[in-house]
Motif scaffolding. Structure first.
Motif, mmCIF file in Angstrom:
data_model
loop_
_atom_site.group_PDB
_atom_site.id
_atom_site.type_symbol
_atom_site.label_atom_id
_atom_site.label_comp_id
_atom_site.label_asym_id
_atom_site.label_seq_id
_atom_site.Cartn_x
_atom_site.Cartn_y
_atom_site.Cartn_z
ATOM 1 N N MET A 109 29.005 8.010 -33.565
ATOM 2 C CA MET A 109 28.643 8.478 -32.220
ATOM 3 C C MET A 109 29.610 7.888 -31.208
ATOM 4 S SD MET A 109 25.316 6.002 -31.725
ATOM 5 C CE MET A 109 25.023 5.924 -33.498
ATOM 6 N N LYS A 110 29.681 8.502 -30.047
ATOM 7 C CA LYS A 110 30.517 7.987 -28.974
ATOM 8 C C LYS A 110 29.726 6.986 -28.141
ATOM 9 C CE LYS A 110 33.449 12.082 -28.650
ATOM 10 N NZ LYS A 110 33.956 13.179 -27.779
ATOM 11 N N ASN A 152 13.057 8.676 -32.139
ATOM 12 C CA ASN A 152 14.436 8.206 -32.280
ATOM 13 C C ASN A 152 14.831 8.137 -33.749
ATOM 14 O OD1 ASN A 152 14.731 7.527 -29.400
ATOM 15 N ND2 ASN A 152 13.250 5.900 -29.856
ATOM 16 N N VAL A 153 16.127 8.153 -33.984
ATOM 17 C CA VAL A 153 16.642 7.904 -35.329
ATOM 18 C C VAL A 153 16.838 6.403 -35.485
ATOM 19 C CG1 VAL A 153 18.587 8.252 -36.901
ATOM 20 C CG2 VAL A 153 17.772 10.153 -35.487
ATOM 21 N N MET A 154 16.387 5.848 -36.603
ATOM 22 C CA MET A 154 16.562 4.429 -36.874
ATOM 23 C C MET A 154 17.827 4.236 -37.693
ATOM 24 S SD MET A 154 14.087 2.901 -35.358
ATOM 25 C CE MET A 154 13.890 1.286 -36.112
ATOM 26 N N GLY A 155 18.722 3.377 -37.162
ATOM 27 C CA GLY A 155 20.017 3.195 -37.802
ATOM 28 C C GLY A 155 20.319 1.751 -38.140
ATOM 29 N N PHE A 213 18.031 4.874 -32.120
ATOM 30 C CA PHE A 213 19.070 5.617 -31.399
ATOM 31 C C PHE A 213 18.496 6.956 -30.966
ATOM 32 C CE2 PHE A 213 21.406 2.621 -33.923
ATOM 33 C CZ PHE A 213 22.505 2.271 -33.148
ATOM 34 N N ALA A 214 18.722 7.309 -29.719
ATOM 35 C CA ALA A 214 18.289 8.629 -29.258
ATOM 36 C C ALA A 214 18.987 9.692 -30.102
ATOM 37 C CB ALA A 214 18.630 8.803 -27.786
ATOM 38 N N ALA A 215 18.231 10.645 -30.600
ATOM 39 C CA ALA A 215 18.803 11.666 -31.475
ATOM 40 C C ALA A 215 19.955 12.408 -30.800
ATOM 41 C CB ALA A 215 17.707 12.641 -31.904
ATOM 42 N N SER A 216 19.914 12.519 -29.470
ATOM 43 C CA SER A 216 20.960 13.240 -28.746
ATOM 44 C C SER A 216 22.316 12.548 -28.842
ATOM 45 C CB SER A 216 20.562 13.401 -27.278
ATOM 46 O OG SER A 216 20.373 12.129 -26.671
ATOM 47 N N ARG A 217 22.326 11.242 -29.111
ATOM 48 C CA ARG A 217 23.605 10.529 -29.227
ATOM 49 C C ARG A 217 24.325 10.851 -30.530
ATOM 50 N NH1 ARG A 217 23.955 4.279 -28.363
ATOM 51 N NH2 ARG A 217 26.150 4.897 -28.554
ATOM 52 N N SER A 222 15.494 19.210 -49.263
ATOM 53 C CA SER A 222 14.151 18.772 -48.873
ATOM 54 C C SER A 222 14.149 17.377 -48.258
ATOM 55 C CB SER A 222 13.215 18.789 -50.085
ATOM 56 O OG SER A 222 13.696 17.908 -51.096
ATOM 57 N N GLN A 223 15.283 16.660 -48.327
ATOM 58 C CA GLN A 223 15.381 15.329 -47.747
ATOM 59 C C GLN A 223 16.345 15.275 -46.561
ATOM 60 O OE1 GLN A 223 16.199 12.386 -50.794
ATOM 61 N NE2 GLN A 223 14.605 13.169 -52.139
ATOM 62 N N ILE A 224 16.827 16.423 -46.125
ATOM 63 C CA ILE A 224 17.775 16.494 -45.007
ATOM 64 C C ILE A 224 17.077 17.100 -43.791
ATOM 65 C CG2 ILE A 224 19.946 17.466 -44.190
ATOM 66 C CD1 ILE A 224 20.931 17.504 -47.057
ATOM 67 N N GLY A 225 17.276 16.463 -42.651
ATOM 68 C CA GLY A 225 16.667 16.947 -41.421
ATOM 69 C C GLY A 225 15.732 15.914 -40.839
ATOM 70 N N PHE A 226 15.630 15.902 -39.518
ATOM 71 C CA PHE A 226 14.832 14.892 -38.826
ATOM 72 C C PHE A 226 13.382 14.874 -39.311
ATOM 73 C CE2 PHE A 226 12.250 13.267 -35.334
ATOM 74 C CZ PHE A 226 12.920 12.097 -35.014
ATOM 75 N N SER A 227 12.830 16.047 -39.565
ATOM 76 C CA SER A 227 11.418 16.117 -39.953
ATOM 77 C C SER A 227 11.151 15.476 -41.311
ATOM 78 C CB SER A 227 10.944 17.570 -39.966
ATOM 79 O OG SER A 227 11.647 18.320 -40.940
ATOM 80 N N HIS A 228 12.198 15.320 -42.117
ATOM 81 C CA HIS A 228 12.024 14.762 -43.461
ATOM 82 C C HIS A 228 12.293 13.257 -43.520
ATOM 83 C CE1 HIS A 228 11.525 18.774 -45.014
ATOM 84 N NE2 HIS A 228 12.713 19.149 -44.575
#
Length: 261
Positions: free
Chosen positions: A183-184, A202-205, A219-223, A240-246
């Motif tokens: 990310m920038k 948020n996404v946890m990184g 991290f905000a998903a928009s970043r 089935s394991q790709i995507g925020f909902s998963h």
């Protein structure tokens, strides 16, 4: 022959070679760890063994002796449950290697943490030449280190945004556990590894140089708009394991990361 019998006389550890090592690797693969039967007990095998031991409640020493062998035999035959939920076992080995480093911090003041400096020395090349103090942003160093730790190739540079495809990788359709998410940021870039999502959206990184340490932060998903990248030599996760909902939920205080320089 059981794994316990194979290692009864001679426990296996980092650097060992031979058919017994191959059988251990295939046993670990059968219970969910991404290994190949190379017959060489290298960093990837060491990470898998230590992760298995931790989850099985064994002494975590990276050595496959009778107790670890017996635990592997039991897990393979179904006589004992696998030592962790399937969702945890699906965490790729580089993520496991990185999680073990949580808490590593920069040195205080003008002092350098020799552990971080040694990562650069181990990488060699431009990274070793350019990384001389831990005051230099080291998120890309950490990301390269955990890939090297499990026998995979990274960017071999200190530029976080190089993880946006400038290494042996494939782009995923969305976030997945273990994906590299560049990310920038003001003045440059940052690289984190997806662990899950929090209860705030948020996404946890997992990353290095996050508030000057290795940790897991929201991290905000928009970043995360530079794509999600996966090592080319490792089979990508299923759709089935790709995507925020998963993504699995990892609880947080909701305060998104702001200090990555």
């Amino acid at each position: 022959m059981t794994i316990a019998a194979l290692v009864a006389a001679t426990p296996l550890r980092m650097g060992a070679t031979g058919d017994a090592v191959k059988q251990v690797q295939l046993a670990l693969k059968s219970v969910g760890y991404d290994l190949k039967g190379t017959g060489w007990f290298g960093p990837a095998t060491d990470t898998a063994v230590e992760t298995f031991q931790k989850r099985a409640g064994l002494n975590v020493d990276g050595e496959v002796g009778p107790l670890t062998g017996a635990a592997l035999d039991a897990a393979m035959t179904g006589k004992a449950p696998a030592p962790a939920p399937a969702a945890e076992i699906s965490r790729p080995l580089w993520l496991e290697a990185g999680i073990k480093l949580i808490g590593t911090k920069e040195g205080a003041g003008s002092k350098d943490n020799p552990v971080i400096i040694d990562w650069a020395k181990d990488e060699g090349g431009d990274i070793a030449a350019e990384y001389t103090h831990d005051s230099i942003p080291w998120c890309a160093l950490f990301a390269n280190h955990i890939l090297t730790r499990v026998g995979l190739k990274g960017t071999k540079t200190l530029w976080a945004l190089d993880f946006a495809g400038k290494w042996p990788s494939v782009k995923l359709a969305g976030p997945a556990v273990g994906a590299f998410a560049p990310m920038k940021r003001t003045g440059g870039g940052h690289i984190t590894v997806v662990v899950g999502k929090d209860q705030h959206g948020n996404v946890m990184g997992l990353g290095g140089n996050q508030s000057d340490a290795v940790n897991i932060e929201p991290f905000a998903a928009s970043r995360l708009n530079q794509g999600f990248w996966w090592p080319k030599d490792v089979p990508p996760p299923p759709a089935s394991q790709i995507g925020f909902s998963h993504l699995p939920v990892v609880l947080s205080n909701g305060r998104v990361s702001t200090n990555e320089a």
